[in-house]
Write an enzyme that holds these catalytic residues in place. Structure first.
Site, short mmCIF file in Angstrom:
data_model
loop_
_atom_site.label_atom_id
_atom_site.label_comp_id
_atom_site.label_asym_id
_atom_site.label_seq_id
_atom_site.Cartn_x
_atom_site.Cartn_y
_atom_site.Cartn_z
N GLU A 165 5.74 36.30 28.54
CA GLU A 165 6.78 37.27 29.71
C GLU A 165 6.11 36.89 30.84
O GLU A 165 5.68 37.70 31.59
CB GLU A 165 6.66 38.49 29.25
CG GLU A 165 7.39 39.03 28.03
CD GLU A 165 7.53 40.46 27.73
OE1 GLU A 165 8.30 40.92 26.93
OE2 GLU A 165 6.59 41.30 28.49
N GLU A 368 10.13 39.23 20.37
CA GLU A 368 9.51 40.61 20.16
C GLU A 368 11.08 41.04 20.05
O GLU A 368 11.99 40.75 20.76
CB GLU A 368 8.88 40.82 21.48
CG GLU A 368 7.72 40.45 21.63
CD GLU A 368 6.99 41.33 22.89
OE1 GLU A 368 7.35 42.10 23.52
OE2 GLU A 368 5.89 40.49 23.27
#
Length: 466
Positions: A165, A368
């Site tokens: 991220e 995720e």
């Protein structure tokens, strides 16, 4: 109806070093940005639980890996903490390396592939104090860190990832200003984002050199993991609404997709930033060639929620920050009230189709996806087991859309569930629990299965579900 995933579709767990390991001052580990912030302002953390704890995986790693194996997981992702692996001189910390060798060996001995991510928001404090990602020297220090790690573990670890991220730090620290240092400064945000991009590309380049030199496992792969959020707007949108969607997608999604799939940055975003907003991105000679080398072997796609936007009310806000869009509240939305996030499983399909169409040669996996819930003790039965039917429903609904995306041609290879074992989560600490496995904070971090553990065990065994 039975939903069937491909036979070679894999299931696994997503975790990170700073959120699980604990033992923050053991074995030569240096202080991180999170340790610094915890010391400066412990009240910023839920229940005043700072960065020091994780879920004590440092001592529970053998038990945790066996738990993942018992759930029929084929792999798990964690991150190697810069603060644990290297000393302040950028040299290998032998004690830290020894622990990672034990972790990796344990995974390999149990037949579980370890997916090693190299950065998960955990900048060493001494480098943050030098400017962190604003400082190009820190970019070079990161590339050195990755090279040393790959040289040390390249014969044991097959799958490497540069960042998790990479959009989060520039947004949280400098765009939204909700993480320390609480700034709202678009110029800093975009230049931090750019420097992280360069860092990713340099790490990929180091991987390619080591691969060519025969210093990595046969079949080794390099990737990036990012949180992607498909943008939507209202029905019958105006041209300004559509522009808001385009720029939201450009800054937060296409920026990374174009780097990892095509070795470039989206020109329309660069034009908007530099020409319309008059913000200079500090580029150096040779950067274009560095970015061209940033293409990866595969992509990790984190998905939690969609982004719903509409045209902003003005071009700039009261802080002089460019207004890209303003939120649009979809009347039919369903919310995870504990996390404040919309639950929209179809979004995982829509963005999978976007990857297929815009990056047809880029395989990906869901790296995720998960549901965090506060106060799970309220769902505990008389035997002390969390009856988390809401989590089963959440995962099943997303897997159904993943299966549809594969049927429609998406090259989606697997699914990692975030926080398979409850973990510490930044300023939220242990507020929202995600795991199939409960961590009992009042019982020496003991692990206890929730109802969802039995469900995912069968899904991962058969690659099918009702």
């Amino acid at each position: 109806m039975t939903i069937k995933l491909p036979e070679d579709f894999f299931f696994g767990a997503a975790m990170s070093g700073p959120q699980t390991e604990g033992s923050y001052n053991v074995g030569g580990r240096l202080r991180s940005y999170w340790d610094m912030w915890s010391d400066k302002e412990i009240s910023a953390f839920h229940n005043r639980v700072g960065s020091y704890v994780g879920n004590d995986m440092y001592h529970h790693y053998e038990e945790d890996i066996k738990l993942l194996k018992s759930m029929n997981f084929k792999s798990f992702r964690t991150s190697m903490q810069w603060t644990r692996l290297l000393d302040k001189n950028g040299k290998l910390n032998q004690e830290g390396a020894a622990w990672y060798h034990k972790l990796i060996d344990c995974a390999n001995e149990n037949g579980i592939d370890i997916y090693m991510n190299m950065y998960h928001f955990d900048m060493p404090e001494y480098l943050y104090e030098r400017g962190g990602w604003e400082n190009r020297e820190v970019v070079d220090a990161y590339a050195n860190f990755v090279r040393i790690a790959m040289e040390e573990f390249g014969q044991k670890v097959k799958y490497w990832f540069t960042f998790n991220e990479p959009i989060v730090e520039p947004e949280q620290q400098y765009l939204h200003g909700v993480w320390y240092p609480y700034e709202k400064n678009f110029k800093k945000s975009i230049n931090v984002q750019y420097h992280i991009t360069i860092a990713h590309c340099l790490a990929v380049n180091n991987f390619r050199k080591l691969e060519k030199a025969g210093k990595l496992c046969k079949g080794a792969k390099i990737g990036m993991i990012n949180c992607f959020s498909p943008p939507y707007t209202k029905e019958n949108p105006s041209s300004a609404d559509l522009e808001a969607v385009k720029m939201t997608d450009g800054l937060h999604n296409r920026w990374w997709l174009e780097v990892v799939a095509h070795g470039r940055l989206p020109q329309d975003v660069l034009d908007k930033v530099q020409n319309d907003w008059n913000i200079e991105i500090v580029m150096q000679p040779g950067d274009q060639a560095i970015i061209a080398a940033g293409k990866v072997d595969w992509l990790g796609y984190n998905y939690y929620q969609p982004t719903r936007v509409q045209a902003p009310d003005s071009e700039f806000d009261e802080n002089g920050m460019p207004c890209i869009a303003k939120p649009y509240i979809w009347p039919d939305r369903k919310m995870n009230v504990y996390r404040g996030w919309e639950i929209y499983p179809k979004g995982i399909y829509d963005f999978g189709m976007k990857i297929k169409e815009e990056c047809p040669d880029l395989p990906f996996f869901i790296s995720e996806n998960g549901m965090g819930v506060e106060g799970e003790e309220g769902y505990m039965d008389e035997n002390g087991t969390i009856q988390d039917d809401y989590r089963i429903e959440f995962v099943r609904d997303h897997l159904e859309w993943i299966a549809k995306s594969i049927d429609d041609g998406a090259n989606c290879l697997g699914y990692h569930y975030w926080g398979a074992i409850d973990n510490w989560s930044w300023a939220n600490a242990f507020k929202n629990r995600y795991g199939f496995i409960r961590v009992c904070l009042d019982k020496n971090y003991d692990r206890k299965e929730k109802k969802s553990a039995s469900w995912i065990r069968e899904v991962a065994k058969t690659n099918s579900f009702e």
